[in-house]
Design a protein around this motif. Structure first.
Motif, PDB file in Angstrom:
ATOM      1  N   LEU A  75      -1.901   0.525  -4.536  1.00 42.85           N
ATOM      2  CA  LEU A  75      -1.994  -0.998  -4.248  1.00 42.85           C
ATOM      3  C   LEU A  75      -1.097  -1.765  -5.342  1.00 42.85           C
ATOM      4  O   LEU A  75      -1.289  -1.684  -6.316  1.00 42.85           O
ATOM      5  N   ASP A  76      -0.095  -2.284  -4.618  1.00 39.91           N
ATOM      6  CA  ASP A  76       1.048  -3.119  -5.583  1.00 39.91           C
ATOM      7  C   ASP A  76       1.376  -2.040  -6.596  1.00 39.91           C
ATOM      8  O   ASP A  76       1.625  -2.528  -7.852  1.00 39.91           O
ATOM      9  N   GLY A  77       1.619  -0.819  -6.383  1.00 42.97           N
ATOM     10  CA  GLY A  77       2.102   0.138  -7.366  1.00 42.97           C
ATOM     11  C   GLY A  77       1.059   0.599  -8.398  1.00 42.97           C
ATOM     12  O   GLY A  77       1.520   1.277  -9.337  1.00 42.97           O
ATOM     13  N   VAL A 109       0.865  -1.258   0.000  1.00 46.33           N
ATOM     14  CA  VAL A 109       0.015   0.012   0.052  1.00 46.33           C
ATOM     15  C   VAL A 109       0.870   1.136   0.133  1.00 46.33           C
ATOM     16  O   VAL A 109       1.783   1.308   0.707  1.00 46.33           O
ATOM     17  N   ARG A 110       0.479   2.087  -0.924  1.00 40.08           N
ATOM     18  CA  ARG A 110       1.021   3.454  -0.776  1.00 40.08           C
ATOM     19  C   ARG A 110       0.224   4.703  -1.032  1.00 40.08           C
ATOM     20  O   ARG A 110      -0.506   4.488  -1.801  1.00 40.08           O
ATOM     21  N   PHE A 111       0.506   5.664  -0.343  1.00 39.28           N
ATOM     22  CA  PHE A 111      -0.212   6.756  -0.147  1.00 39.28           C
ATOM     23  C   PHE A 111       0.827   7.966  -0.632  1.00 39.28           C
ATOM     24  O   PHE A 111       1.953   8.167  -0.226  1.00 39.28           O
ATOM     25  N   ALA A 115       4.072   4.283   2.950  1.00 41.94           N
ATOM     26  CA  ALA A 115       4.275   3.175   2.128  1.00 41.94           C
ATOM     27  C   ALA A 115       4.316   2.113   3.024  1.00 41.94           C
ATOM     28  O   ALA A 115       4.698   2.157   4.161  1.00 41.94           O
ATOM     29  N   LEU A 116       3.215   0.854   2.776  1.00 41.15           N
ATOM     30  CA  LEU A 116       3.397  -0.243   3.602  1.00 41.15           C
ATOM     31  C   LEU A 116       3.741  -1.663   2.880  1.00 41.15           C
ATOM     32  O   LEU A 116       3.175  -1.699   1.701  1.00 41.15           O
ATOM     33  N   LYS A 117       4.666  -2.304   3.364  1.00 42.64           N
ATOM     34  CA  LYS A 117       5.146  -3.705   2.785  1.00 42.64           C
ATOM     35  C   LYS A 117       3.912  -4.540   2.968  1.00 42.64           C
ATOM     36  O   LYS A 117       3.448  -4.818   3.803  1.00 42.64           O
TER      37      LYS A 117
END
Length: 634
Positions: free
Chosen positions: A426-428, A367-369, A389-391
């Motif tokens: 989500l996933d880039g 996840v990325r904001f 960013a969350l891995k």
């Protein structure tokens, strides 16, 4: 009222009616065969009504009066009949015409009513689906009670008026056109005299109709306000009783009711004035026709039978005007209701699928904001340039003061709102490229006060699968529901209930404790095979025993998922992989529990209770280590 004002009133009413008809046109197309059959029956009924006075005319002209002019009908077969035979045949013909009219009227009424009910049922279904798809921004502004009134009350009013007012007016209007044509054929001078009051009747109807429509709109608005107030008070009945506010809310509701009563009486008074005015004008027209018609009969220009036909037609011909007066208030209410329904159908969601949106693939959970800003009101951002960013599989806790934008951040990931600026990925990949249903199907959610529906516990848990890509119905897989309940530490207390999994839950789950509701919500989330878990204050309002049971369930639920959690429970936050301290829409601090404590910043002040009252779970924080009671995370 001036002529210009009347024309303005007419031009204001017509676009409203045309807009409603235009909006409902797609719903009418599938009913075309039924409508065509009903229309054919209506035309047959109209023809029968036009023929109804003619047997009486023949009897009066050939049998009763037997004048030289009346004794010749122009039809050799009729002229050859003796009076007794003619009288018998006329009586039989009258019965036949009335029977045909009755049967045709039955089929036209039933056909139009059935078509109307089908159309409006479909409109109601689409309206409900449309409301479900509107964004949170709309629902935050709207009042639940008023929306309920539009779905149930406004559509119900349209159904009722379609059957009781619009269809009779349509039939009477066709009869009016036919009778005017026949009257002009019989004697155009007498016909013009009969129609002389029509313009005055029309202007009178416009005058009163405008006022009735305005009053009806206001009355409908007040009914919406009353419904909203009733829904609000019923939803908060526990708080109202606890604070002894019953009297104040009752007085407020009664005040709205009295205003609605005044508007209703005003509308009835105007409608009654209109009806009486129309009756007087129709009486004047009838007297004029009787006077002039009798003179024409005396001079031999008209037969007595012709005068009887005229008077019978006149009584029926003005029926549409009389019915319009009678139904004006109801039609005005229906017009207001139709406008409200169309307004709601035309409401566009702030969040919707793009034309090129595609189904979401299986997510890994990254996840990325990216420079995300969000504002309900322009110039007043709730979130300001968030980068996060969350891995996959990472667990992040978000803490901070109330109103900092924590829950809003979660709503952006669920696409309950869209960012004002920036992107959520989500996933880039920007989540706006995916269809909403397929995106949300891969996210499990547990809220602070998770809503349970007025259904069985089995169904409430099964709703977790109903929204996933499997498309499973609530309770479709008994074994999966029991596994989810065991994971949520809910199976034992569910089995102890009188009917087990078939126990019915009260509205909003009020028959269960807060801890039980949360664990059922966790079971519901566990039933969905999703890589992302969203938690919004999952332990708020729980005592330590229930909180521990919920946290143990959440720990099992979080295994292998990316977790984004908003919490005021710092014991719970301390066990996350990473903690974000959010304040005024910005990430002020970021790191694990130990790192943030070492910085002696806002998070440290929060832990020590200096930036506000400590959470119930943290009250003895000074005398014991953070996270001693809970084991959320590794």
């Amino acid at each position: 009222m001036s002529r210009r004002q009347r024309l303005m009133t007419l031009t204001r009413m017509l676009p409203s009616l045309l807009r409603i008809l235009r909006r409902f046109r797609p719903y009418l197309r599938p009913q075309a065969p039924l409508l065509a059959g009903a229309l054919l029956a209506l035309l047959l009924s109209t023809a029968a009504r036009l023929l109804e006075p003619w047997p009486l005319k023949l009897v009066i002209d050939r049998v009763v009066v037997a004048t030289p002019s009346g004794g010749v009908s122009g039809i050799a077969l009729i002229d050859a009949l003796d009076p007794t035979t003619l009288l018998t045949l006329a009586a039989i013909a009258l019965v036949g015409v009335i029977a045909v009219r009755g049967i045709a009227s039955y089929f036209s009424t039933v056909g139009f009513a059935l078509a109307g009910h089908r159309v409006l049922t479909e409109v109601r279904n689409d309206l409900y689906r449309h409301l479900q798809g509107l964004s949170l921004s709309f629902h935050d502004r709207a009042k639940t009670g008023e929306l309920t009134l539009r779905i149930i009350g406004d559509i119900g009013m349209l159904k009722e008026v379609t059957v009781t007012a619009i269809l009779p007016l349509l039939a009477s209007s066709l009869v009016l056109v036919g009778m005017i044509a026949v009257m002009l054929w019989l004697n155009w001078q007498l016909a013009l005299a009969a129609l002389l009051p029509l313009p005055l009747l029309w202007l009178t109807t416009l005058h009163f109709g405008r006022r009735i429509q305005a009053v009806s709109r206001e009355q409908r608005r007040r009914e919406g306000a009353m419904a909203a107030k009733a829904a609000e008070s019923m939803a908060a009945i526990r708080d109202i009783q606890a604070l002894s506010l019953e009297k104040g809310f009752a007085e407020s509701f009664c005040c709205e009711g009295n205003r609605d009563l005044r508007e209703g009486v005003k509308a009835k008074r105007l409608a009654a004035n209109l009806e009486r005015t129309v009756d007087v004008l129709i009486g004047v027209a009838s007297a004029l026709v009787l006077w002039l018609g009798a003179r024409l009969v005396l001079t031999g220009a008209l037969t007595p039978g012709d005068l009887i036909v005229f008077l019978a037609y006149l009584k029926t011909a003005f029926r549409p005007v009389r019915e319009l007066a009678k139904y004006t208030a109801r039609l005005a209410k229906a017009s207001a209701a139709g406008e409200r329904v169309v307004d709601l159908l035309d409401e566009e969601s702030d969040v919707q699928d793009r034309p090129d949106a595609r189904p979401a693939p299986a997510f890994a959970g990254a996840v990325r904001f990216e420079q995300v800003t969000f504002a309900h009101t322009p110039g007043k951002p709730v979130l300001d340039r968030i980068d996060l960013a969350l891995k996959p599989g990472e667990r992040v806790a978000i803490v901070g003061p109330s109103g900092a934008g924590k829950s809003t951040l979660l709503s952006l990931l669920l696409r309950l709102h869209d960012p004002t600026e920036g992107r959520v990925l989500l996933d880039g990949v920007d989540i706006r490229t995916y269809r909403l249903a397929s995106l949300r199907a891969q996210m499990s959610v547990v809220l602070s006060d998770s809503l349970l529906f007025a259904a069985s516990i089995r169904d409430n848990i099964g709703y977790g699968a109903a929204g996933s890509d499997t498309g499973a119905e609530p309770g479709a897989d008994e074994a999966a529901i029991i596994r989810a309940a065991r994971l949520a530490n809910a199976h034992d207390f569910i089995e102890a209930l009188p009917n087990g999994y078939d126990t019915l839950v009260g509205e909003r789950g009020v028959t269960l404790s807060s801890g039980q509701r949360q664990r059922i919500a966790i079971a519901r989330a566990a039933l969905r095979p999703s890589p992302i878990l969203i938690l919004d204050e999952p332990t708020t309002g729980l005592d330590r025993h229930n909180a521990q049971a919920v946290i143990q369930a959440l720990e099992k639920l979080a295994q292998g998922r990316t977790v984004l959690m908003v919490t005021h429970d710092l014991d719970l936050a301390a066990r996350a992989d990473r903690i974000l301290y959010l304040e005024a829409g910005r990430i002020r601090e970021e790191g694990c529990h130990a790192e943030l404590l070492a910085r002696e910043g806002a998070y440290t002040a929060l832990v020590r209770g200096r930036s506000g009252p400590p959470s119930p779970a943290l009250s003895p924080a000074i005398t014991r280590p953070i996270g001693a009671d809970y084991a959320f995370g590794p």
